[in-house]
Design a protein around this motif. Structure first.
Motif, PDB file in Angstrom:
ATOM      1  N   ARG A  77      -0.703   9.139  -2.515  1.00  0.00           N
ATOM      2  CA  ARG A  77      -1.820   8.840  -3.666  1.00  0.00           C
ATOM      3  C   ARG A  77      -1.856   7.320  -3.721  1.00  0.00           C
ATOM      4  O   ARG A  77      -3.146   6.782  -3.562  1.00  0.00           O
ATOM      5  CB  ARG A  77      -1.250   9.167  -5.021  1.00  0.00           C
ATOM      6  N   GLN A  80      -4.171   6.475  -0.487  1.00  0.00           N
ATOM      7  CA  GLN A  80      -5.478   6.892  -1.003  1.00  0.00           C
ATOM      8  C   GLN A  80      -6.086   5.684  -1.546  1.00  0.00           C
ATOM      9  O   GLN A  80      -7.340   5.498  -1.242  1.00  0.00           O
ATOM     10  CB  GLN A  80      -5.625   8.178  -1.504  1.00  0.00           C
ATOM     11  N   ARG A  83      -6.925   3.078   0.820  1.00  0.00           N
ATOM     12  CA  ARG A  83      -8.046   3.343   1.661  1.00  0.00           C
ATOM     13  C   ARG A  83      -9.454   3.177   0.903  1.00  0.00           C
ATOM     14  O   ARG A  83     -10.250   2.568   1.468  1.00  0.00           O
ATOM     15  CB  ARG A  83      -7.951   4.720   1.937  1.00  0.00           C
ATOM     16  N   ASP A  84      -9.580   3.623  -0.258  1.00  0.00           N
ATOM     17  CA  ASP A  84     -10.664   3.566  -1.001  1.00  0.00           C
ATOM     18  C   ASP A  84     -10.925   2.215  -1.610  1.00  0.00           C
ATOM     19  O   ASP A  84     -12.114   1.796  -1.459  1.00  0.00           O
ATOM     20  CB  ASP A  84     -10.492   4.604  -2.200  1.00  0.00           C
ATOM     21  N   VAL A 108      -4.289  11.313   4.607  1.00  0.00           N
ATOM     22  CA  VAL A 108      -5.014  10.427   3.968  1.00  0.00           C
ATOM     23  C   VAL A 108      -5.832   9.588   5.170  1.00  0.00           C
ATOM     24  O   VAL A 108      -6.927   9.406   5.290  1.00  0.00           O
ATOM     25  CB  VAL A 108      -4.201   9.170   3.357  1.00  0.00           C
ATOM     26  N   TRP A 109      -5.043   9.685   6.529  1.00  0.00           N
ATOM     27  CA  TRP A 109      -5.751   8.913   7.498  1.00  0.00           C
ATOM     28  C   TRP A 109      -5.397   9.874   8.790  1.00  0.00           C
ATOM     29  O   TRP A 109      -4.578   9.600   9.621  1.00  0.00           O
ATOM     30  CB  TRP A 109      -4.939   7.390   7.821  1.00  0.00           C
TER      31      TRP A 109
END
Length: 407
Positions: A77, A80, A83-84, A108-109
């Motif tokens: 989490r 994520q 990343r965002d 996620v990746w």
């Protein structure tokens, strides 16, 4: 490349690898537990992990997986969100399989290559379980519990592109199907720093100063516990101290439990075994330091005339290899992790783990006549320098492995 290190205690096993990759032009970041207060020059993000209490009646053999996978969810989490929010996309993720943090990072990746540090793979039979009947009886229930502890380790490796193990023996604990993906590269010892020093001196907690050349016996572990043979060391100590009335004994380690069970009614094992033998010891010559700062620990290894190291068939301690590099004579347990590093009467001396008489006899001989064993000390130092040196051998191989994963 963009490289992400994931380790709940970062830098963990990667204090040299991450800075070296930065030096070579890669962009490194780390993701670690918010409770980790270890400093690092690597830009670091943090995840919060507050596990719910696990009900063993409900989870049964899955209780270990429940905790590890929950940590994996927390790490995923956080990944994520990174990343965002940051737009960060790693080419390579490097993590440790032991705590579950890497389990869901490929969700996620998906395009990232995953390199997993595999320190040990639990097994019900043939390793630590049942090795020491006094503390690990090895009944079938314990065998199944231990095998169940491997669930998250297997999952971590199955989703990885490559694995890294520090010794051949530790790699051999993996299931045969997973061994071909595993590269064996030791963490490395800086033999320019960790080397003999005839001028080394150290002030002990009581104020006494010990120096290189003194009759000093050492025992070092992160925590003093049966997995690392603390009970064997203490039980053979009365005979050694009786035979060598001038010897100083220095014991380094905390009073917590890293591996295995805690003793009934106590937080750690230190006093359990000290109380067992203290009436037969000269306590004025027995020094417990607790955990030492690294410079003090290194000076102690340079002073040590004899260094006793014991372990169950389990993860090998860095301290044993560093003691060899520092010029100490290592008397080690004849267990597989130690036998990979030490050849008896060549680079150290080996004693059956449980043979108290043999331990006392061997250590007494080594304390009494240090010159007789100088050739072993010198050979041990050469062996580490030629095979496990950090900057000349291990770190270049680690870097090459990471860079081989480049897209």
């Amino acid at each position: 490349m963009n490289i992400l290190f994931v380790h709940q205690n970062f830098p963990g096993q990667f204090p040299h690898l991450a800075p070296e990759l930065v030096r070579r032009g890669h962009r490194c970041h780390a993701l670690t537990d918010a409770k980790n207060d270890r400093a690092s020059p690597i830009p670091t993000w943090r995840y919060r992990f507050a596990p719910e209490p696990v009900d063993p009646r409900a989870t049964r053999l899955g209780r270990n997986y429940t905790t590890m996978s929950d940590r994996g969810v927390a790490a995923a989490r956080a990944a994520q969100a990174i990343r965002d929010r940051e737009g960060f996309s790693p080419d390579v993720i490097i993590g440790h399989s032991g705590w579950g943090e890497t389990l869901f990072l490929k969700e996620v990746w998906p395009q990232a290559k995953l390199l997993v540090y595999s320190e040990f793979y639990y097994r019900g039979i043939g390793l630590d379980v049942g090795f020491d009947p006094e503390f690990s009886p090895g009944g079938f229930d314990q065998v199944m519990i231990s095998q169940g502890r491997a669930a998250h380790l297997g999952q971590a490796l199955i989703h990885a592109d490559r694995a890294l193990a520090p010794t051949r023996w530790q790699a051999s604990t993996l299931p045969p199907l997973l061994q071909p993906m595993t590269e064996v590269i030791f963490d490395g010892v800086d033999t320019d720093l960790v080397r003999p020093d005839p001028a080394a001196a150290l002030t002990l907690p009581g104020g006494q100063v010990i120096r290189a050349g003194d009759e000093v016996l050492t025992f070092v572990n992160r925590n003093l516990e049966p997995y690392r043979g603390y009970h064997i060391f203490m039980r053979m100590l009365p005979e050694v101290m009786k035979a060598r009335p001038a010897a100083q004994v220095v014991v380094v380690g905390g009073d917590e439990v890293s591996y295995g069970a805690t003793p009934p009614g106590a937080k750690g094992w230190k006093d359990v075994f000290l109380n067992e033998v203290k009436d037969r010891l000269d306590l004025s010559r027995l020094h417990f330091t607790g955990k030492l700062p690294y410079p003090d620990y290194l000076r102690l290894m340079q002073i040590s005339r004899v260094h006793a190291y014991l372990t169950y068939p389990f993860v090998l301690s860095w301290s044993m290899v560093e003691a060899m590099a520092a010029g100490a004579l290592v008397v080690g347990s004849r267990t597989a992790p130690v036998e990979e590093m030490i050849r008896h009467d060549e680079t150290g001396l080996l004693v059956d783990f449980f043979d108290l008489d043999a331990w006392a006899r061997q250590i007494t001989e080594c304390l009494a006549d240090p010159a007789r064993f100088d050739r072993i000390r010198q050979a041990a130092r050469r062996h580490v320098a030629e095979n496990y040196d950090l900057t000349r051998i291990c770190l270049p191989r680690q870097v090459a492995l990471v860079e081989s994963l480049a897209p």
